[in-house]
Design a protein around this motif. Structure first.
Motif, PDB file in Angstrom:
ATOM      1  N   HIS A  29       1.013  -1.203   0.082  1.00  0.00           N
ATOM      2  CA  HIS A  29       0.032   0.159   0.011  1.00  0.00           C
ATOM      3  C   HIS A  29       0.942   1.387  -0.068  1.00  0.00           C
ATOM      4  N   TYR A  30       0.374   2.320  -0.661  1.00  0.00           N
ATOM      5  CA  TYR A  30       0.994   3.436  -0.637  1.00  0.00           C
ATOM      6  C   TYR A  30      -0.013   4.554  -0.348  1.00  0.00           C
ATOM      7  N   ARG A  31       0.449   5.587   0.535  1.00  0.00           N
ATOM      8  CA  ARG A  31      -0.496   6.972   0.650  1.00  0.00           C
ATOM      9  C   ARG A  31       0.656   7.989   0.425  1.00  0.00           C
ATOM     10  N   PRO A  32       0.219   8.853  -0.399  1.00  0.00           N
ATOM     11  CA  PRO A  32       1.110  10.242  -0.510  1.00  0.00           C
ATOM     12  C   PRO A  32       1.123  10.983   0.892  1.00  0.00           C
ATOM     13  N   PRO A  33       2.515  11.300   1.241  1.00  0.00           N
ATOM     14  CA  PRO A  33       2.831  11.977   2.491  1.00  0.00           C
ATOM     15  C   PRO A  33       2.106  13.309   2.522  1.00  0.00           C
ATOM     16  N   MET A  90     -10.825 -14.520 -11.090  1.00  0.00           N
ATOM     17  CA  MET A  90      -9.662 -14.011 -10.161  1.00  0.00           C
ATOM     18  C   MET A  90      -9.939 -12.413 -10.217  1.00  0.00           C
ATOM     19  N   SER A  91     -10.526 -11.874 -11.329  1.00  0.00           N
ATOM     20  CA  SER A  91     -10.849 -10.251 -10.898  1.00  0.00           C
ATOM     21  C   SER A  91     -12.122 -10.029 -10.020  1.00  0.00           C
ATOM     22  N   ASN A  92     -13.025 -10.888 -10.117  1.00  0.00           N
ATOM     23  CA  ASN A  92     -14.310 -11.034  -9.158  1.00  0.00           C
ATOM     24  C   ASN A  92     -13.649 -11.113  -7.760  1.00  0.00           C
ATOM     25  N   ILE A  93     -12.732 -11.959  -7.684  1.00  0.00           N
ATOM     26  CA  ILE A  93     -12.065 -12.515  -6.288  1.00  0.00           C
ATOM     27  C   ILE A  93     -11.333 -11.017  -5.621  1.00  0.00           C
ATOM     28  N   GLY A  94     -10.447 -10.615  -6.696  1.00  0.00           N
ATOM     29  CA  GLY A  94      -9.886  -9.455  -6.262  1.00  0.00           C
ATOM     30  C   GLY A  94     -10.487  -8.426  -5.831  1.00  0.00           C
ATOM     31  N   PHE A  95     -11.876  -8.122  -6.226  1.00  0.00           N
ATOM     32  CA  PHE A  95     -12.686  -6.983  -5.922  1.00  0.00           C
ATOM     33  C   PHE A  95     -13.153  -7.344  -4.665  1.00  0.00           C
ATOM     34  N   LYS A  96     -13.764  -8.464  -4.440  1.00  0.00           N
ATOM     35  CA  LYS A  96     -14.231  -8.750  -3.167  1.00  0.00           C
ATOM     36  C   LYS A  96     -13.289  -8.580  -2.076  1.00  0.00           C
ATOM     37  N   ASP A 101     -10.665  -5.043   2.551  1.00  0.00           N
ATOM     38  CA  ASP A 101      -9.837  -4.369   3.337  1.00  0.00           C
ATOM     39  C   ASP A 101      -9.997  -3.050   3.446  1.00  0.00           C
ATOM     40  N   MET A 102     -10.593  -2.229   2.324  1.00  0.00           N
ATOM     41  CA  MET A 102     -10.494  -0.680   2.449  1.00  0.00           C
ATOM     42  C   MET A 102     -11.557  -0.221   1.475  1.00  0.00           C
ATOM     43  N   LEU A 238     -10.245 -19.455  -0.323  1.00  0.00           N
ATOM     44  CA  LEU A 238      -9.016 -18.757  -0.102  1.00  0.00           C
ATOM     45  C   LEU A 238      -8.053 -19.410   0.689  1.00  0.00           C
ATOM     46  N   LEU A 239      -7.127 -19.683  -0.024  1.00  0.00           N
ATOM     47  CA  LEU A 239      -5.786 -20.670   0.799  1.00  0.00           C
ATOM     48  C   LEU A 239      -4.923 -19.576   1.459  1.00  0.00           C
ATOM     49  N   LEU A 240      -4.665 -18.410   1.025  1.00  0.00           N
ATOM     50  CA  LEU A 240      -3.556 -17.463   1.527  1.00  0.00           C
ATOM     51  C   LEU A 240      -3.811 -16.244   1.435  1.00  0.00           C
ATOM     52  N   LYS A 241      -3.994 -15.363   2.399  1.00  0.00           N
ATOM     53  CA  LYS A 241      -3.882 -13.822   2.005  1.00  0.00           C
ATOM     54  C   LYS A 241      -2.805 -13.236   2.857  1.00  0.00           C
ATOM     55  N   GLU A 242      -1.885 -12.728   2.361  1.00  0.00           N
ATOM     56  CA  GLU A 242      -0.563 -12.199   2.896  1.00  0.00           C
ATOM     57  C   GLU A 242      -0.072 -10.941   2.445  1.00  0.00           C
TER      58      GLU A 242
END
Length: 254
Positions: A29-33, A90-96, A101-102, A238-242
């Motif tokens: 993740h990145y947030r502009p300072p 994979m796109s649908n899973i990524g969206f969910k 998370d955010m 979901l096998l792993l989320k790291e």
């Protein structure tokens, strides 16, 4: 912010070096300072067996989005081997997983082997879905056909949920992007190309993927099934989320 055309850096660096170069990242993740980003963007990358391409992807995409002063997180959605690759799922899973998370304002669905070459091609969402990868190197830097919806696309949460995401039916390469274009039209959206003049994208070569043998059959029934096939019918393990330094790794079986 740097503006203009920047050729791809095709160097394949190991992850330890990439972590040092892009030390400003944290947990993918990145947030502009020094400013509040205009949008929070989730980058979703469907993935399997593309280690070299992933290193080139990270080394080009991370500094590019950082220069655009956006807050962003990168999600690599890896499908376990076994059944043919399903990019739509994979796109649908990524969206969910990203939305769990955010509260992202914008989700970008991004092929690992298509990389923008111009900083004026912005990773943002608008009132219609955006097609970013308009002029891709492998197609001679031109749009092969008007209804193309592959490569790099941006959706707001509302847009993607309204079209019920991608179809889950397309195992193997091809078809899911044509079906997605139809879903966009069925829901009275336009697939827009506001950054078309700056939409040049380099291609990172790899072995050809296995084709979807049923893609024409499924495309025939797009209109009948879209409401019941997509985000609303998504099932996966979901096998792993790291959280890695440069990206968040989601490993799934379907």
């Amino acid at each position: 912010m740097d503006n203009g055309h920047i050729p791809l850096n095709r160097s394949i660096l190991n992850i330890a070096i990439l972590n040092k170069i892009h030390s400003y990242m944290e947990d993918g993740h990145y947030r502009p300072p020094n400013c509040t980003a205009v949008q929070k963007v989730g980058i979703v990358v469907p993935y399997r067996n593309r280690q070299k391409q992933l290193k080139v992807f990270l080394n080009n995409i991370i500094p590019k989005i950082k220069r655009q002063q956006l807050e962003f997180a990168i999600y690599i959605i890896e499908q376990k081997s076994g059944v043919p690759f399903n990019r739509g799922m994979m796109s649908n899973i990524g969206f969910k997983e990203a939305m769990s998370d955010m509260e992202f304002d914008c989700i970008v669905f991004h092929d690992v082997d298509v990389l923008p070459e111009d900083d004026r091609n912005f990773y943002i969402c608008s009132d219609n879905p955006i097609h970013m990868s308009v002029k891709v190197e492998q197609f001679g830097y031109r749009l092969p056909y008007e209804k193309l919806a592959g490569g790099i696309l941006t959706f707001s949460r509302q847009q993607f949920e309204e079209i019920n995401g991608f179809s889950n039916q397309f195992f193997g390469w091809g078809g899911e992007d044509d079906d997605l274009y139809r879903r966009i039209k069925f829901n009275k959206y336009e697939l827009i190309r506001p950054f078309e003049d700056f939409g040049m994208c380099g291609s990172v070569s790899h072995e050809p993927a296995e084709r979807s043998i049923d893609r024409k059959k499924f495309l025939k029934y797009s209109y009948e099934v879209w409401k019941n096939d997509g985000l609303s019918s998504l099932k996966y393990s979901l096998l792993l989320k790291e959280k890695k330094h440069l990206y968040r790794w989601i490993y799934v079986s379907v």
